[in-house]
Enzyme design. Structure first.
Site, PDB file in Angstrom:
ATOM      1  N   GLU A   1       0.815  -1.233   0.000  1.00 40.22           N
ATOM      2  CA  GLU A   1       0.000   0.000   0.000  1.00 40.22           C
ATOM      3  C   GLU A   1       0.844   1.277   0.000  1.00 40.22           C
ATOM      4  O   GLU A   1       0.598   2.186   0.806  1.00 40.22           O
ATOM      5  CB  GLU A   1      -0.960   0.005   1.201  1.00 40.22           C
TER       6      GLU A   1
ATOM      7  N   GLU B   1      -5.800  -8.102  -0.403  1.00 41.71           N
ATOM      8  CA  GLU B   1      -6.514  -7.764   0.839  1.00 41.71           C
ATOM      9  C   GLU B   1      -7.967  -7.493   0.469  1.00 41.71           C
ATOM     10  O   GLU B   1      -8.244  -6.569  -0.316  1.00 41.71           O
ATOM     11  CB  GLU B   1      -5.919  -6.533   1.528  1.00 41.71           C
TER      12      GLU B   1
END
Ligand code: AHR
Length: 499
Positions: A173, A292
């Site tokens: 991320e 995710e």
């Protein structure tokens, strides 16, 4: 009762069911590791300190792959802290979750645990605060058989055989301003490409995942993927996508159609992948690693990390307790991932134990399953062969974000000896009788439905989640028409034997 028509046709194959669709995630966060998978003092623990009750549930869940060690955690992680004699390992501040990391569980323990759980490890390297050399050192430590410093260090630590990790995430991320070492797309694209190139110099067979966007609503979404792939297209195999859904002010109906968002997200990332490939004239195919995804009540108290001088070891963090409605959403997200099997080559539900997880534990006490355990386990165990597109003609529901959407969403899988239909009724109040056209000669096997008269019902340490999945006695097959009643807010699986 409303009515709907569905059609299962083996001619509508989209692509293969990929085992890696059923991945999960263990991050050094809260009690995922300590008192989750690892609790040496627990009466159920084995000689390595791994909880046997958790290992049994992980196998029952049907997990294929586990991503490790983060997550936001990896962007501050020194992997070297977690290997070697335990008494020499340092305790460090984990800045991502404001906790103290004792490093009693690290790469080698994870690999030993993965072997026992029967899962494929998927490792992430730290590209937030570290760089190419540390990533290369970790690949050397894990995958080189002998002779080099890294390999000999692993052998000295008791792991003679290399861990042979194939799948690696190039950071986590890094588009997110909360990420330690947050980068622009251009900065990240360069380091991802160069790290990938160096990692492949050790092991050309690695499968590498570049960071995509941490959400479809990120302001940089789309442009991030374009720039990162423009830099790293030839060096990586997949680009990641992350998505979390929770009930907001817009209410339960809106949460129940979250898979509409996932479908659009995948289509949009796919479009950018194709645009970059066209622009570079490349024939290399890039997939999506949806590494995710889950329901996560991100804005509620259990998700607030400690603050100030409080740096606890393994605090209770992100311990969401899931309802039946949440489980229906999880089942629907799996339908979306399967339906997009041509684009999504790998996926990881975030996470596995205690942290936004289907498996929960009490320190020194029992392990138990949440409602969300069941759609995952049943889909993982019954999805085989090819994924089929299911034609759905159903009543629609009005939604704020997507306008009218079908109340039912479905996908089927088809192999020589077993076929399965996975279907959700996303209507908050209306039951639906579905007539499903199936190929001639099919036999009806099990039909099970996850539902509850109270969609907010949740399991706990004392109330087992298994009661929410029951045989659906309404299912019957006459000729080529299968009829079944689908209660509101429900997830259903029907197993057939093909002719
Ligand atoms: O899964 C919890 C967190 O969500 C992860 O650490 C991070 O990658 C994401 O924002």
């Amino acid at each position: 009762m409303m009515r709907a028509r569905l059609t299962i046709d083996p001619a509508t194959a989209i692509g293969p069911v990929r085992r890696r669709t059923f991945g999960s995630f263990v991050e050094h966060l809260g009690r995922a590791v300590y008192t989750g998978v690892y609790e040496p003092d627990h009466p159920e623990s084995d000689e390595d300190g791994f909880r046997r009750d958790v290992l049994d549930l992980v196998r029952e869940l049907g997990v294929s792959t586990v991503r490790y060690p983060g997550g936001n955690f990896v962007s501050g992680y020194r992997w070297e802290d977690g290997v070697g004699p335990r008494e020499e390992r340092p305790s460090r501040l984990d800045l991502a979750w404001h906790s103290l990391e004792p490093n009693q569980f690290g790469t080698d323990e994870f690999m030993a645990w993965a072997k026992k759980a029967g899962i494929e490890p998927m490792m992430a390297v730290n590209l937030g605060t570290r760089g190419i050399l540390e990533a290369v050192d970790l690949v050397e430590y894990c995958n080189v058989a002998r002779g080099s410093h890294g390999a000999e260090r692993r052998i000295a630590n008791g792991f003679v055989e290399p861990h042979r990790v194939r799948m690696w995430c190039l950071g986590n991320e890094l588009d997110g301003p909360w990420q330690i070492g947050h980068k622009t797309a251009a900065e990240y694209g360069r380091i991802a490409a160069e790290t990938a190139r160096a990692m492949r110099m050790i092991d050309p067979d690695l499968e590498l995942v570049a960071c995509g966007s941490s959400g479809r609503d990120m302001p940089t979404f789309g442009e991030w993927e374009r720039v990162v792939l423009s830099e790293a297209h030839e060096q990586v195999d997949m680009i990641s996508a992350h998505a979390y859904y929770w009930e907001k002010e817009s209410g339960l109906q809106e949460l129940l159609v979250s898979a509409e968002d996932m479908d659009r997200f995948i289509a949009e990332v796919g479009a950018v992948i194709d645009a970059v490939a066209a622009g570079t004239k490349s024939t290399k195919e890039i997939g999506i690693s949806f590494d995710e995804w889950n329901v996560w009540y991100i804005d509620r108290d259990p998700s607030r990390p400690p603050t100030g001088d409080d740096w606890p070891v393994a605090p209770r963090l992100l311990e969401d307790n899931y309802s039946v409605a949440d489980a229906v959403v999880v089942g629907n997200l799996l339908i979306s991932l399967l339906r997009n099997t041509d684009r999504v080559w790998s996926a990881n539900q975030a996470q596995l134990v205690n942290v936004i997880a289907p498996i929960m534990t009490e320190p020194g006490g029992p392990a138990w399953t949440q409602t969300t355990f069941h759609p995952f386990a049943l889909t993982s165990h019954h999805a085989r062969g090819d994924v089929l597109r299911v034609a759905v003609d159903a009543p629609t529901i009005e939604t704020f974000r997507f306008g009218p959407v079908p109340a039912l969403d479905a996908v089927a899988t088809w192999s020589a000896d077993s076929a399965s239909l996975f279907v959700v009724n996303r209507h908050t109040t209306g039951g639906i009788t579905a007539s499903i056209e199936v190929p001639g000669g099919c036999l009806l096997g099990d039909a099970v439905t996850l539902s509850h008269h109270d969609p907010n019902w949740k399991a706990s340490t004392t109330e087992d989640s298994r009661s929410v999945v029951r045989a659906n006695e309404s299912a019957h097959l006459t000729g080529t028409t299968l009829t079944i009643e689908l209660p509101p807010v429900s997830w259903t699986m029907v197993v057939l034997t093909p002719p």
